[in-house]
Design a protein around this motif. Structure first.
Motif, short mmCIF file in Angstrom:
data_model
loop_
_atom_site.label_atom_id
_atom_site.label_comp_id
_atom_site.label_asym_id
_atom_site.label_seq_id
_atom_site.Cartn_x
_atom_site.Cartn_y
_atom_site.Cartn_z
N TYR A 136 -10.21 -23.23 -15.83
CA TYR A 136 -11.06 -24.40 -16.12
C TYR A 136 -12.41 -23.95 -16.67
CZ TYR A 136 -14.07 -28.40 -15.07
OH TYR A 136 -15.00 -29.41 -15.14
N ARG A 137 -13.00 -22.97 -16.02
CA ARG A 137 -14.34 -22.51 -16.44
C ARG A 137 -14.34 -21.73 -17.75
NH1 ARG A 137 -18.98 -24.22 -13.77
NH2 ARG A 137 -19.82 -22.78 -15.28
N LYS A 138 -13.17 -21.23 -18.13
CA LYS A 138 -13.07 -20.53 -19.42
C LYS A 138 -12.71 -21.50 -20.54
CE LYS A 138 -14.08 -16.66 -17.55
NZ LYS A 138 -15.45 -16.21 -17.57
N GLY A 139 -12.71 -22.78 -20.26
CA GLY A 139 -12.47 -23.78 -21.29
C GLY A 139 -11.01 -24.02 -21.60
N ILE A 140 -10.13 -23.48 -20.79
CA ILE A 140 -8.69 -23.74 -20.97
C ILE A 140 -8.40 -25.04 -20.25
CG2 ILE A 140 -6.36 -22.87 -20.58
CD1 ILE A 140 -7.68 -20.03 -20.59
N ASN A 141 -8.42 -26.10 -21.01
CA ASN A 141 -8.34 -27.43 -20.41
C ASN A 141 -6.96 -28.02 -20.60
OD1 ASN A 141 -8.73 -29.96 -19.44
ND2 ASN A 141 -10.58 -30.37 -20.61
N MET A 142 -6.22 -28.08 -19.54
CA MET A 142 -4.87 -28.66 -19.56
C MET A 142 -4.86 -30.05 -18.93
SD MET A 142 -3.22 -25.94 -20.74
CE MET A 142 -1.50 -26.15 -20.38
N GLU A 143 -6.00 -30.49 -18.47
CA GLU A 143 -6.05 -31.68 -17.65
C GLU A 143 -5.95 -32.99 -18.42
OE1 GLU A 143 -9.54 -30.80 -15.32
OE2 GLU A 143 -8.17 -30.02 -13.81
N GLU A 144 -6.24 -32.96 -19.71
CA GLU A 144 -6.18 -34.20 -20.48
C GLU A 144 -4.77 -34.75 -20.59
OE1 GLU A 144 -8.17 -33.41 -24.14
OE2 GLU A 144 -10.06 -33.00 -23.14
#
Length: 168
Positions: free
Chosen positions: A24-32
């Protein structure tokens, strides 16, 4: 001194899964794309319709759902992750106390129709300070922590990212 600020969601992820926090903090956003995250967003938007003090941004550092008198409020679908929810709330209460604002926390679990009161004590203040240090250790790692299997992994937005190579 730390060069990046953290928020309540970081403490929640720290308690749930160090790998999720790092991703999450590395900008790997899977949450959308996650149905669970979407449910949470809808719940959040519909919560506290009578409160005027909602979605309060504190010092451009972190946001809290709502302030209701002497309480900071959070709403969650269920209590399955109650320890992580508690860490998130303790982070908010601790950060407010650093600013001379002393509140209690209320976490409402809509599925169970119950609310848990959280209070910042000396003991859990030490716990949250230690966890904040742990968050910085994790987010400063050069690579993601290894996959660690938890009962709730299948409902995580990062599940496919973590388990794409396994024959599950």
């Amino acid at each position: 001194m730390h060069d990046q600020s953290i928020g309540g969601i970081d403490l929640q992820y720290y308690e749930l899964c160090k790998r999720k926090l790092w991703l999450y903090r590395k900008g790997i956003n899977m949450e959308e794309e996650s149905d669970y995250v979407l449910q949470g967003k809808v719940l959040h938007e519909r919560s506290y319709p009578r409160l005027l003090d909602k979605e309060r941004l504190i010092d451009d550092a972190f946001a809290i759902d709502a302030i209701d008198g002497e309480y900071v409020r959070e709403v969650k679908l269920s209590s399955k992750m109650s320890n992580a929810d508690k860490m998130q709330m303790l982070f908010y209460l601790y950060q407010l106390s650093l600013r001379g604002i002393y509140k209690k926390g209320l976490i409402s679990y809509t599925k169970e129709r119950r609310t848990e009161e959280i209070e910042l004590t000396e003991s859990n203040q030490k716990q949250i300070i230690s966890a904040i240090g742990g968050v910085y250790e994790i987010i400063n790692l050069p690579t993601a922590p290894p996959v660690k299997k938890f009962p709730y992994c299948k409902s995580c937005a990062y599940y496919e990212f973590c388990y794409s190579r396994e024959d599950d």
